[in-house]
Write a protein that holds these residues in place. Structure first.
Motif, PDB file in Angstrom:
ATOM      1  N   ASP A   1       0.836  -1.183   0.000  1.00 32.17           N
ATOM      2  CA  ASP A   1       0.000   0.000   0.000  1.00 32.17           C
ATOM      3  C   ASP A   1       0.881   1.245   0.000  1.00 32.17           C
ATOM      4  O   ASP A   1       2.087   1.162   0.115  1.00 32.17           O
ATOM      5  CB  ASP A   1      -0.958  -0.017   1.195  1.00 32.17           C
TER       6      ASP A   1
ATOM      7  N   TRP B   1      -4.177  -4.812   7.029  1.00 29.10           N
ATOM      8  CA  TRP B   1      -3.066  -4.867   7.985  1.00 29.10           C
ATOM      9  C   TRP B   1      -3.279  -5.884   9.098  1.00 29.10           C
ATOM     10  O   TRP B   1      -2.419  -6.072   9.951  1.00 29.10           O
ATOM     11  CB  TRP B   1      -2.784  -3.476   8.567  1.00 29.10           C
TER      12      TRP B   1
ATOM     13  N   ARG C   1       3.787   5.878   6.475  1.00 27.62           N
ATOM     14  CA  ARG C   1       4.109   4.887   7.496  1.00 27.62           C
ATOM     15  C   ARG C   1       5.420   5.186   8.182  1.00 27.62           C
ATOM     16  O   ARG C   1       6.242   5.948   7.685  1.00 27.62           O
ATOM     17  CB  ARG C   1       4.175   3.512   6.876  1.00 27.62           C
TER      18      ARG C   1
HETATM   19  N1  CTP Z   1       1.528  -5.456   5.683  1.00 27.14           N
HETATM   20  C1  CTP Z   1       1.372  -4.680   4.558  1.00 27.14           C
HETATM   21  N2  CTP Z   1       2.440  -4.038   4.017  1.00 27.14           N
HETATM   22  C2  CTP Z   1       3.666  -4.150   4.579  1.00 27.14           C
HETATM   23  C3  CTP Z   1       3.840  -4.934   5.725  1.00 27.14           C
HETATM   24  C4  CTP Z   1       2.740  -5.576   6.250  1.00 27.14           C
HETATM   25  O1  CTP Z   1       0.263  -4.563   4.048  1.00 27.14           O
HETATM   26  N3  CTP Z   1       4.699  -3.518   4.045  1.00 27.14           N
HETATM   27  C5  CTP Z   1       0.376  -6.138   6.244  1.00 27.14           C
HETATM   28  C6  CTP Z   1       0.388  -7.596   5.879  1.00 27.14           C
HETATM   29  O2  CTP Z   1      -0.830  -7.930   5.276  1.00 27.14           O
HETATM   30  C7  CTP Z   1       0.515  -8.299   7.203  1.00 27.14           C
HETATM   31  C8  CTP Z   1       0.207  -7.263   8.252  1.00 27.14           C
HETATM   32  O3  CTP Z   1       0.392  -6.013   7.634  1.00 27.14           O
HETATM   33  O4  CTP Z   1      -0.424  -9.316   7.264  1.00 27.14           O
HETATM   34  C9  CTP Z   1       1.092  -7.407   9.453  1.00 27.14           C
HETATM   35  O5  CTP Z   1       2.414  -7.603   9.028  1.00 27.14           O
HETATM   36  P1  CTP Z   1       3.563  -8.190   9.929  1.00 27.14           P
HETATM   37  O6  CTP Z   1       3.776  -7.307  11.106  1.00 27.14           O
HETATM   38  O7  CTP Z   1       4.733  -8.408   9.050  1.00 27.14           O
HETATM   39  O8  CTP Z   1       3.017  -9.645  10.322  1.00 27.14           O
HETATM   40  P2  CTP Z   1       2.110 -10.147  11.518  1.00 27.14           P
HETATM   41  O9  CTP Z   1       1.017 -10.922  10.914  1.00 27.14           O
HETATM   42  O10 CTP Z   1       1.737  -9.020  12.422  1.00 27.14           O
HETATM   43  O11 CTP Z   1       3.061 -11.169  12.246  1.00 27.14           O
HETATM   44  P3  CTP Z   1       4.150 -10.858  13.391  1.00 27.14           P
HETATM   45  O12 CTP Z   1       3.499 -11.290  14.656  1.00 27.14           O
HETATM   46  O13 CTP Z   1       5.316 -11.703  13.033  1.00 27.14           O
HETATM   47  O14 CTP Z   1       4.467  -9.410  13.376  1.00 27.14           O
END
Ligand code: CTP
Ligand code: MN
Ligand code: MN
Ligand code: MN
Length: 365
Positions: A259, A305, A263
């Motif tokens: 997206d 997200w 951020r």
């Molecule tokens: N996301 C995104 N763009 C990014 C990074 C992440 O849209 N540049 C979205 C992804 O869809 C992801 C969510 O944000 O599912 C959360 O990402 P992340 O923190 O990497 O994973 P988590 O599912 O929160 O796992 P963790 O507990 O390891 O952080």
């Protein structure tokens, strides 16, 4: 006995987003084996294979009971020849030689350690490996030039590779909430990512920030980040308007799931009282993602997200293939409407210019 196995075969819907999947399920040894191969494919930039293994692992996580024979898997989606071979090996021997070989290979382990450094992607890790760098000690001794993110990642490597707990996430939520409500009354903070899915640990903490009045979210990020910094809560931060420049894929390969929200990738400094630092330490480092969205796109951003990554990917694939709709973290739209609007405009132009006969609409409404 064979008959019994035949009768208890499983069925699941085709897309991961159509299935209820629990964190604790019945087939961890099978899903772990497939997940390791997915991870290895990702580390070698074989995205097609990585997604295939991720999908296969997701199918096994969704099954209502333990798999005891491959015959139970007949007719299940997403289980290709390769995944079935891995499953068969694990069922028969308790392990699969391809998985074991990968797990112990020098390249896999080096890629894991090096990409485990915040700011280091697979391309950088691969370059370092070709330069003979396989671990942190060799990296530190090599005097390789690191960018600011990588230096912070290396400095806080131990902390950032410790799981973040639910209690840490709650305490960071309080901090961010306090900053946002004192600086921007009315603005809202929402915990997303793995913790919103109910996971008890994570690799970071993810937040969406918005304001109920469209446009009033402007300036929020800068103010929040300055406040956090002035409180000594930031070890590192990088704010950007255009996400794809920051992505692991790099600007040359903008991924369609990325997206473009404003951020901030940050490393927070949590002191005793806010977290439990490791023995002998006064504080610990925690990765935090902050994303600002206008309220008109908030619902899509929240959905996008919350994750998991495979769930999001499957939801978008399902929307596209089964519903002819396009879903992103910004919007959901009906592709047939867009195409038909386009055709109507072409027809109007053609008819008014008497050049061609009308073209038919692509997809019936
Ligand atoms: N996301 C995104 N763009 C990014 C990074 C992440 O849209 N540049 C979205 C992804 O869809 C992801 C969510 O944000 O599912 C959360 O990402 P992340 O923190 O990497 O994973 P988590 O599912 O929160 O796992 P963790 O507990 O390891 O952080
Ligand atoms: Mn294969
Ligand atoms: Mn997360
Ligand atoms: Mn994140």
């Amino acid at each position: 006995e064979e008959k019994e196995e035949e009768t208890c075969s499983f069925t699941v819907p085709n897309y991961a987003c159509q299935r209820r999947t629990q964190l604790h399920h019945h087939n961890p040894s099978l899903s772990d084996a497939l997940t390791l191969l997915a991870e290895n494919a990702e580390l070698n930039e074989d995205d097609g294979r990585a997604v295939a293994f991720r999908r296969a692992a997701a199918v096994l996580k969704a099954l209502p009971a333990e798999v005891t024979s491959v015959s139970q898997l007949k007719g299940l989606p997403c289980l290709g020849e390769h995944s079935l071979r891995v499953i068969k090996d694990v069922l028969k021997d308790g392990s699969c030689s391809e998985v074991e070989t990968t797990k112990h290979s020098q390249r896999f382990n080096a890629l894991k350690v090096l990409t485990g450094i915040f700011g280091v992607g697979v391309k950088t890790a691969d370059r370092w490996i070709r330069d003979g760098i396989f671990n942190l000690q060799q990296l530190r001794e090599s005097q390789t030039t690191l960018n600011r993110a990588q230096q912070a990642g290396l400095d806080h490597y131990e902390d950032l590779n410790q799981p973040v707990t639910r209690a840490d996430a709650d305490s960071i939520t309080e901090i961010v909430q306090e900053a946002v409500s004192s600086l921007f009354p009315g603005a809202q903070v929402t915990l997303t990512g793995g913790f919103r899915r109910g996971k008890m640990t994570g690799h970071d903490v993810d937040f969406l920030l918005t304001h109920p009045e469209e446009g009033r979210e402007e300036g929020l990020m800068d103010k929040v980040v300055s406040w956090l910094d002035s409180q000594g809560l930031l070890l590192y931060q990088k704010t950007s308007r255009n996400s794809y420049l920051e992505s692991r894929d790099g600007p040359g390969r903008p991924s369609s799931n990325m997206d473009r929200f404003e951020r901030c990738f940050a490393i927070f400094k949590l002191s005793r009282g806010q977290t439990s630092p490791p023995a002998g330490h006064q504080w610990r480092a925690v990765r935090v993602d902050l994303v600002v969205t206008p309220i008109s796109q908030f619902a899509f951003a929240l959905l996008g997200w919350t994750g998991s990554k495979l769930f999001e990917r499957e939801l978008r694939r399902w929307a596209g293939h089964e519903k002819a709709m396009s879903l992103s973290s910004h919007a959901l739209f009906d592709k047939t409407q867009v195409i038909n609007t386009l055709f109507r405009e072409i027809n109007m132009w053609n008819c008014s210019n008497h050049t061609r006969s009308p073209v038919s609409e692509a997809i019936p409404e």
